[in-house]
Motif scaffolding. Structure first.
Motif, PDB file in Angstrom:
ATOM      1  N   ARG A 155      83.032  94.431  30.743  1.00 54.93           N
ATOM      2  CA  ARG A 155      83.185  93.603  31.632  1.00 54.93           C
ATOM      3  C   ARG A 155      83.977  92.155  31.190  1.00 54.93           C
ATOM      4  N   THR A 156      83.154  91.606  30.621  1.00 51.99           N
ATOM      5  CA  THR A 156      83.847  89.939  30.409  1.00 51.99           C
ATOM      6  C   THR A 156      85.335  89.915  28.936  1.00 51.99           C
ATOM      7  N   SER A 157      85.035  91.029  28.366  1.00 53.28           N
ATOM      8  CA  SER A 157      86.127  90.813  27.555  1.00 53.28           C
ATOM      9  C   SER A 157      87.232  91.911  27.397  1.00 53.28           C
ATOM     10  N   ASP A 158      88.481  91.716  26.227  1.00 52.97           N
ATOM     11  CA  ASP A 158      88.850  92.388  26.434  1.00 52.97           C
ATOM     12  C   ASP A 158      88.745  94.165  25.313  1.00 52.97           C
ATOM     13  N   GLY A 159      87.533  94.216  24.953  1.00 51.71           N
ATOM     14  CA  GLY A 159      87.816  94.923  23.550  1.00 51.71           C
ATOM     15  C   GLY A 159      86.753  96.035  24.737  1.00 51.71           C
ATOM     16  N   CYS A 160      86.190  97.211  24.560  1.00 50.62           N
ATOM     17  CA  CYS A 160      84.976  97.759  25.136  1.00 50.62           C
ATOM     18  C   CYS A 160      84.492  98.661  24.024  1.00 50.62           C
ATOM     19  N   GLY A 161      83.090  99.117  24.875  1.00 57.23           N
ATOM     20  CA  GLY A 161      81.891  99.509  23.638  1.00 57.23           C
ATOM     21  C   GLY A 161      80.687  98.640  23.911  1.00 57.23           C
ATOM     22  N   ARG A 162      79.309  99.099  23.315  1.00 57.59           N
ATOM     23  CA  ARG A 162      78.317  98.895  23.241  1.00 57.59           C
ATOM     24  C   ARG A 162      78.167  97.024  21.992  1.00 57.59           C
ATOM     25  N   LEU A 163      78.022  96.371  22.657  1.00 57.06           N
ATOM     26  CA  LEU A 163      78.029  95.281  21.207  1.00 57.06           C
ATOM     27  C   LEU A 163      77.123  95.686  20.433  1.00 57.06           C
ATOM     28  N   ARG A 164      75.660  96.602  20.414  1.00 61.77           N
ATOM     29  CA  ARG A 164      74.781  97.172  19.732  1.00 61.77           C
ATOM     30  C   ARG A 164      75.742  97.649  18.443  1.00 61.77           C
ATOM     31  N   GLU A 165      76.491  98.275  18.572  1.00 61.57           N
ATOM     32  CA  GLU A 165      77.996  99.115  17.714  1.00 61.57           C
ATOM     33  C   GLU A 165      78.717  98.201  17.298  1.00 61.57           C
ATOM     34  N   MET A 166      78.308  97.520  17.383  1.00 65.67           N
ATOM     35  CA  MET A 166      79.960  96.393  16.071  1.00 65.67           C
ATOM     36  C   MET A 166      79.281  95.482  15.436  1.00 65.67           C
ATOM     37  N   THR A 167      79.860  95.204  14.228  1.00 66.11           N
ATOM     38  CA  THR A 167      79.428  94.375  13.441  1.00 66.11           C
ATOM     39  C   THR A 167      79.909  92.583  14.151  1.00 66.11           C
ATOM     40  N   LEU A 168      79.897  91.671  13.688  1.00 63.47           N
ATOM     41  CA  LEU A 168      79.821  90.840  14.171  1.00 63.47           C
ATOM     42  C   LEU A 168      81.540  89.957  13.929  1.00 63.47           C
ATOM     43  N   GLU A 169      82.144  90.056  12.961  1.00 64.69           N
ATOM     44  CA  GLU A 169      83.527  90.814  12.691  1.00 64.69           C
ATOM     45  C   GLU A 169      84.035  91.229  13.967  1.00 64.69           C
ATOM     46  N   GLU A 170      83.348  92.845  13.917  1.00 67.43           N
ATOM     47  CA  GLU A 170      84.158  93.360  15.038  1.00 67.43           C
ATOM     48  C   GLU A 170      83.599  92.650  16.217  1.00 67.43           C
ATOM     49  N   ALA A 171      82.599  91.845  17.144  1.00 59.24           N
ATOM     50  CA  ALA A 171      82.753  91.337  18.137  1.00 59.24           C
ATOM     51  C   ALA A 171      83.855  89.735  17.856  1.00 59.24           C
ATOM     52  N   LYS A 172      83.865  89.143  16.942  1.00 56.36           N
ATOM     53  CA  LYS A 172      84.196  88.020  16.892  1.00 56.36           C
ATOM     54  C   LYS A 172      86.240  88.246  16.681  1.00 56.36           C
ATOM     55  N   ARG A 173      85.992  89.998  17.206  1.00 51.05           N
ATOM     56  CA  ARG A 173      87.867  88.996  17.336  1.00 51.05           C
ATOM     57  C   ARG A 173      88.268  89.934  19.025  1.00 51.05           C
ATOM     58  N   LEU A 174      86.989  90.240  19.528  1.00 51.66           N
ATOM     59  CA  LEU A 174      86.700  90.453  21.041  1.00 51.66           C
ATOM     60  C   LEU A 174      87.540  88.924  21.508  1.00 51.66           C
ATOM     61  N   ASP A 175      88.454  88.783  22.537  1.00 53.08           N
ATOM     62  CA  ASP A 175      88.667  87.446  23.416  1.00 53.08           C
ATOM     63  C   ASP A 175      87.865  87.641  24.821  1.00 53.08           C
ATOM     64  N   VAL A 176      87.051  86.627  25.342  1.00 52.11           N
ATOM     65  CA  VAL A 176      86.194  86.929  26.676  1.00 52.11           C
ATOM     66  C   VAL A 176      86.674  85.910  26.868  1.00 52.11           C
ATOM     67  N   GLY A 177      88.173  85.059  26.688  1.00 55.23           N
ATOM     68  CA  GLY A 177      88.361  83.906  28.251  1.00 55.23           C
ATOM     69  C   GLY A 177      89.557  84.112  28.567  1.00 55.23           C
ATOM     70  N   TYR A 178      89.925  85.684  28.178  1.00 58.12           N
ATOM     71  CA  TYR A 178      91.765  86.027  28.904  1.00 58.12           C
ATOM     72  C   TYR A 178      92.094  85.954  30.265  1.00 58.12           C
ATOM     73  N   LYS A 179      91.094  86.328  30.838  1.00 55.38           N
ATOM     74  CA  LYS A 179      90.725  86.391  32.375  1.00 55.38           C
ATOM     75  C   LYS A 179      90.854  85.256  32.700  1.00 55.38           C
ATOM     76  N   PHE A 180      90.625  84.188  32.127  1.00 52.01           N
ATOM     77  CA  PHE A 180      90.640  82.990  33.105  1.00 52.01           C
ATOM     78  C   PHE A 180      91.680  81.920  32.782  1.00 52.01           C
ATOM     79  N   GLY A 181      92.380  82.091  32.865  1.00 52.07           N
ATOM     80  CA  GLY A 181      93.801  81.786  31.893  1.00 52.07           C
ATOM     81  C   GLY A 181      94.265  81.322  30.605  1.00 52.07           C
ATOM     82  N   GLU A 182      95.654  80.400  30.171  1.00 52.93           N
ATOM     83  CA  GLU A 182      95.587  79.944  29.135  1.00 52.93           C
ATOM     84  C   GLU A 182      94.711  79.359  28.182  1.00 52.93           C
ATOM     85  N   GLU A 183      94.184  78.299  28.950  1.00 59.24           N
ATOM     86  CA  GLU A 183      92.988  77.674  28.771  1.00 59.24           C
ATOM     87  C   GLU A 183      91.961  77.845  27.976  1.00 59.24           C
TER      88      GLU A 183
END
Length: 330
Positions: free
Chosen positions: A121-149
């Motif tokens: 819902r909140t990022s450009d990725g998919c899947g369960r957070l609990r199944e991701m490492t921190l490094e993998e989670a950090k690659r996701l973009d959780v701001g892209y829906k709200f413009g370039e800023e």
């Protein structure tokens, strides 16, 4: 002959009376012993319960902390984008003195800000957070829906959020979803490193076992119990029924809710030394407010997004308010 029969009958009657009396004494003694055992058992249970109880934080310190939350509304999920450092900065710019964020864990055990179990819902990725490492989670973009800023805004760790809130002099409310023992250890480490968090952080959860574990590890931290009847039956955000089989939805979930409501209302808040109660706006009524005020607990209301309602709860009822519309509140 009749006289001898009478004497014999008297002898038998006296013996029968003695036997009956003896049986009564034995029964009475047995009953008294059983009563003593029951009283001892009851006293032992009460003693254990009082031993397990964690006393609340001193009232004056709680009052100071709550006062900061009452002064202005609390930014729910740290504004836009939700649960991000950018959102915390946005809330601060709009005048919020407190922000609420949600905490989940990555596969490698790092606490990060995220409301949902899945990142869809909140990022450009998919899947369960609990199944991701921190490094993998950090690659996701959780701001892209709200413009370039906000494009490229990463998922922050709890440690990053704590540092930013301390820098901005904001109160941080943590909504903890799970992992009671793990979260308790992290809270203890954070408070050991930053003692000022005792006056700038509130740990909240739907689950009393989380709050108990946190306060057992760190007795000086203020905790809040989030309450909403029907939480296992209905989705807290949409009000829709949770997806489950017929058996779970019709029997198990409602029973689970009943047990949770009973324990939270009558046992859990007392055992964990809860100082604050979060009530869903749809459940707030005068009777419920009287109950918690009589117990000398502070009440926060979530999530209120209409200006008239915000002013009503905060100014007329004296309740702290969590809102997604911080600009309307301040």
């Amino acid at each position: 002959g009749a006289e001898k029969v009478g004497q014999l009958w008297k002898l038998v009657s006296d013996k029968k009376s003695r036997v009956q009396c003896s049986c009564f004494v034995k029964t009475w003694n047995s009953t008294v012993v059983e009563m003593y055992y029951l009283l001892f058992l009851l006293a032992s249970v009460i003693a254990v319960v009082f031993k397990l109880r964690i006393p609340p934080v001193p009232k004056q310190r709680v009052k100071r902390l709550v006062g900061k939350c009452l002064e202005k509304a609390i930014s729910h999920r740290a504004d836009t984008p939700e649960n991000t450092l950018a959102g915390i900065r946005q809330a601060s710019k709009k005048g919020a003195m407190a922000v609420e964020v949600d905490v989940q864990f990555t596969r490698d055990g790092v606490p990060v800000l995220m409301h949902d179990e899945c990142v869809n819902r909140t990022s450009d990725g998919c899947g369960r957070l609990r199944e991701m490492t921190l490094e993998e989670a950090k690659r996701l973009d959780v701001g892209y829906k709200f413009g370039e800023e906000f494009s490229g805004e990463p998922i922050p760790t709890l440690y990053e959020a704590v540092d930013l809130c301390l820098e901005l002099d904001m109160v941080l409310l943590l909504d903890v979803k799970s992992d009671a023992s793990k979260m308790a250890n992290i809270i203890k480490q954070l408070c050991s490193k930053n003692p000022e968090l005792y006056d700038k952080m509130i740990v909240a959860s739907f689950y009393s076992e989380v709050l108990y574990a946190v306060r057992k590890a760190e007795p000086n931290i203020v905790v809040a119990l989030i309450m909403r009847p029907g939480e296992f039956v209905y989705d807290c955000d949409t009000g829709a029924l949770h997806r489950a089989g017929e058996w779970e939805m019709n029997v198990v979930a409602p029973l689970h809710d009943l047990v949770r409501v009973f324990t939270n209302n009558y046992v859990a808040w007392w055992l964990a030394g809860v100082d604050i109660v979060f009530l869903y706006k749809g459940n707030v009524n005068s009777r419920l407010l009287q109950v918690w005020h009589r117990r000398e607990k502070h009440v926060f209301v979530w999530t209120v997004n209409e200006r008239e309602d915000i002013l009503h709860y905060r100014n007329e009822l004296g309740l702290a308010v969590l809102t997604d519309k911080i600009c309307l509140a301040n």
